[in-house]
Write a protein that holds these residues in place. Structure first.
Motif, PDB file in Angstrom:
ATOM      1  N   SER A   7       0.862  -1.177   0.000  1.00 54.21           N
ATOM      2  CA  SER A   7       0.000   0.000   0.000  1.00 54.21           C
ATOM      3  C   SER A   7       0.898   1.227   0.000  1.00 54.21           C
ATOM      4  CB  SER A   7      -0.943   0.007   1.208  1.00 54.21           C
ATOM      5  OG  SER A   7      -0.224   0.031   2.422  1.00 54.21           O
ATOM      6  N   VAL A   8       0.542   2.199  -0.821  1.00 50.85           N
ATOM      7  CA  VAL A   8       1.370   3.394  -1.003  1.00 50.85           C
ATOM      8  C   VAL A   8       0.487   4.622  -0.870  1.00 50.85           C
ATOM      9  CG1 VAL A   8       2.943   4.628  -2.537  1.00 50.85           C
ATOM     10  CG2 VAL A   8       2.851   2.114  -2.611  1.00 50.85           C
ATOM     11  N   GLU A   9       0.854   5.529   0.016  1.00 46.27           N
ATOM     12  CA  GLU A   9       0.097   6.770   0.136  1.00 46.27           C
ATOM     13  C   GLU A   9       0.468   7.711  -0.998  1.00 46.27           C
ATOM     14  OE1 GLU A   9      -1.051   9.866   3.638  1.00 46.27           O
ATOM     15  OE2 GLU A   9       1.064   9.773   3.133  1.00 46.27           O
ATOM     16  N   SER A  10      -0.512   8.448  -1.512  1.00 42.07           N
ATOM     17  CA  SER A  10      -0.273   9.478  -2.514  1.00 42.07           C
ATOM     18  C   SER A  10      -0.945  10.761  -2.058  1.00 42.07           C
ATOM     19  CB  SER A  10      -0.830   9.052  -3.869  1.00 42.07           C
ATOM     20  OG  SER A  10      -0.689  10.099  -4.811  1.00 42.07           O
ATOM     21  N   LEU A  11      -0.246  11.886  -2.204  1.00 43.29           N
ATOM     22  CA  LEU A  11      -0.766  13.157  -1.698  1.00 43.29           C
ATOM     23  C   LEU A  11      -1.348  14.063  -2.778  1.00 43.29           C
ATOM     24  CD1 LEU A  11       1.972  14.086   0.951  1.00 43.29           C
ATOM     25  CD2 LEU A  11      -0.185  12.862   1.277  1.00 43.29           C
ATOM     26  N   SER A  12      -1.278  13.636  -4.050  1.00 44.19           N
ATOM     27  CA  SER A  12      -1.830  14.469  -5.116  1.00 44.19           C
ATOM     28  C   SER A  12      -2.172  13.610  -6.327  1.00 44.19           C
ATOM     29  CB  SER A  12      -0.830  15.560  -5.534  1.00 44.19           C
ATOM     30  OG  SER A  12       0.268  14.978  -6.212  1.00 44.19           O
ATOM     31  N   LYS A  13      -3.003  14.152  -7.222  1.00 47.90           N
ATOM     32  CA  LYS A  13      -3.377  13.423  -8.427  1.00 47.90           C
ATOM     33  C   LYS A  13      -2.166  13.199  -9.325  1.00 47.90           C
ATOM     34  CE  LYS A  13      -8.226  14.900  -8.640  1.00 47.90           C
ATOM     35  NZ  LYS A  13      -9.256  15.608  -9.448  1.00 47.90           N
ATOM     36  N   THR A  14      -1.282  14.199  -9.406  1.00 47.52           N
ATOM     37  CA  THR A  14      -0.070  14.053 -10.213  1.00 47.52           C
ATOM     38  C   THR A  14       0.809  12.948  -9.664  1.00 47.52           C
ATOM     39  OG1 THR A  14      -0.090  16.389 -10.843  1.00 47.52           O
ATOM     40  CG2 THR A  14       2.001  15.222 -11.039  1.00 47.52           C
ATOM     41  N   ASN A  15       0.957  12.942  -8.340  1.00 46.34           N
ATOM     42  CA  ASN A  15       1.755  11.914  -7.693  1.00 46.34           C
ATOM     43  C   ASN A  15       1.154  10.527  -7.913  1.00 46.34           C
ATOM     44  OD1 ASN A  15       2.693  10.848  -4.446  1.00 46.34           O
ATOM     45  ND2 ASN A  15       4.115  11.330  -6.087  1.00 46.34           N
ATOM     46  N   THR A  16      -0.173  10.438  -7.850  1.00 46.47           N
ATOM     47  CA  THR A  16      -0.853   9.157  -8.074  1.00 46.47           C
ATOM     48  C   THR A  16      -0.550   8.621  -9.468  1.00 46.47           C
ATOM     49  OG1 THR A  16      -2.660   9.620  -6.532  1.00 46.47           O
ATOM     50  CG2 THR A  16      -3.102   8.040  -8.293  1.00 46.47           C
ATOM     51  N   LYS A  17      -0.635   9.486 -10.493  1.00 43.65           N
ATOM     52  CA  LYS A  17      -0.346   9.059 -11.864  1.00 43.65           C
ATOM     53  C   LYS A  17       1.089   8.557 -11.991  1.00 43.65           C
ATOM     54  CE  LYS A  17      -3.661  12.138 -14.170  1.00 43.65           C
ATOM     55  NZ  LYS A  17      -3.816  13.288 -15.099  1.00 43.65           N
ATOM     56  N   GLN A  18       2.020   9.241 -11.347  1.00 40.72           N
ATOM     57  CA  GLN A  18       3.425   8.844 -11.421  1.00 40.72           C
ATOM     58  C   GLN A  18       3.652   7.497 -10.739  1.00 40.72           C
ATOM     59  OE1 GLN A  18       5.182  12.301  -9.572  1.00 40.72           O
ATOM     60  NE2 GLN A  18       5.482  13.347 -11.523  1.00 40.72           N
ATOM     61  N   ILE A  19       3.016   7.312  -9.587  1.00 40.26           N
ATOM     62  CA  ILE A  19       3.165   6.045  -8.857  1.00 40.26           C
ATOM     63  C   ILE A  19       2.528   4.905  -9.640  1.00 40.26           C
ATOM     64  CG2 ILE A  19       2.461   4.786  -6.780  1.00 40.26           C
ATOM     65  CD1 ILE A  19       2.738   7.438  -5.244  1.00 40.26           C
ATOM     66  N   LEU A  20       1.332   5.131 -10.194  1.00 40.64           N
ATOM     67  CA  LEU A  20       0.665   4.104 -10.977  1.00 40.64           C
ATOM     68  C   LEU A  20       1.524   3.663 -12.163  1.00 40.64           C
ATOM     69  CD1 LEU A  20      -3.004   5.474 -11.022  1.00 40.64           C
ATOM     70  CD2 LEU A  20      -2.223   3.379  -9.900  1.00 40.64           C
TER      71      LEU A  20
END
Length: 213
Positions: free
Chosen positions: A141-154
């Protein structure tokens, strides 16, 4: 000759509140590693008598050990890009950071069933330090703090051989977590049947339970 560990949690905070692994330890007897860089939080964690290994360090943003300044702030403390000076506030401490792989080598571990990563914004740099061909991490499980960060992590996790299982947000919008499983790990139950919930009347803000083959 340990080769397998059931969980790794970073950060572990006080070892109890908002823990993603305490339920697994208490109800199923899982053993694992708790990583908490804040020295005050770590002292509290030790008082909980968790049946897990623990280390008062942070995970490095590089593939080698580093020393950083850490902003102590309860459950939302984080690495800060500042240099110690005469004006450094008391809540900022020098902390040693170690790569996840180095910690696993110290424990002689090559397989992790569940890795919880919640470090207030530095998740992606830490993920990029992991040698996926040497560490067998089944779910995380990985926390993401922004939509941009989420896209990069995905994108990064997809390129590293992982599928998104489910994502959820805390009821007040403070947390947004992404749950991944390795491509060859098949969930026993569909993500749509998993119930995520918040315990608003207690200090434990979330619990979850999921199973994999």
């Amino acid at each position: 000759n340990l080769k397998h560990i059931l969980f790794v949690e970073c950060r572990a905070w006080d070892g109890e509140r908002r823990s993603n692994n305490l339920k697994f330890e208490k109800d199923y007897g899982w053993r694992g590693l708790l990583i908490e860089p804040d020295p005050e939080n770590y002292e509290t964690l030790l008082e909980k008598n968790r049946k897990a290994w623990s280390v008062n360090r942070c995970l490095s943003l590089k593939t080698y050990p580093t020393n950083v300044m850490f902003d102590m702030n309860g459950s939302v403390g984080r690495i800060v890009n500042v240099t110690r000076s005469d004006d450094t506030p008391t809540w900022q401490r020098d902390v040693e950071c170690l790569p996840l792989y180095s910690l696993m080598l110290a424990l002689n571990v090559s397989t992790i069933d569940y890795f919880s990563l919640d470090v207030e914004g530095d998740e992606l740099p830490i993920l990029k330090t992991i040698p996926w061909d040497k560490l067998n991490i089944k779910t995380l499980s990985v926390e993401s703090l922004s939509k941009t960060n989420t896209k990069q992590i995905l994108k990064y996790m997809n390129d590293s051989g992982y599928k998104l299982y489910i994502e959820f947000s805390h009821y007040m919008g403070h947390d947004h977590d992404l749950i991944f499983h390795r491509n060859d790990v098949i969930p026993k139950i569909p993500a749509s049947s998993i119930k995520w919930y918040s315990m608003r009347k207690t200090s434990k803000c979330r619990k979850f339970d999921f199973e994999f083959l």
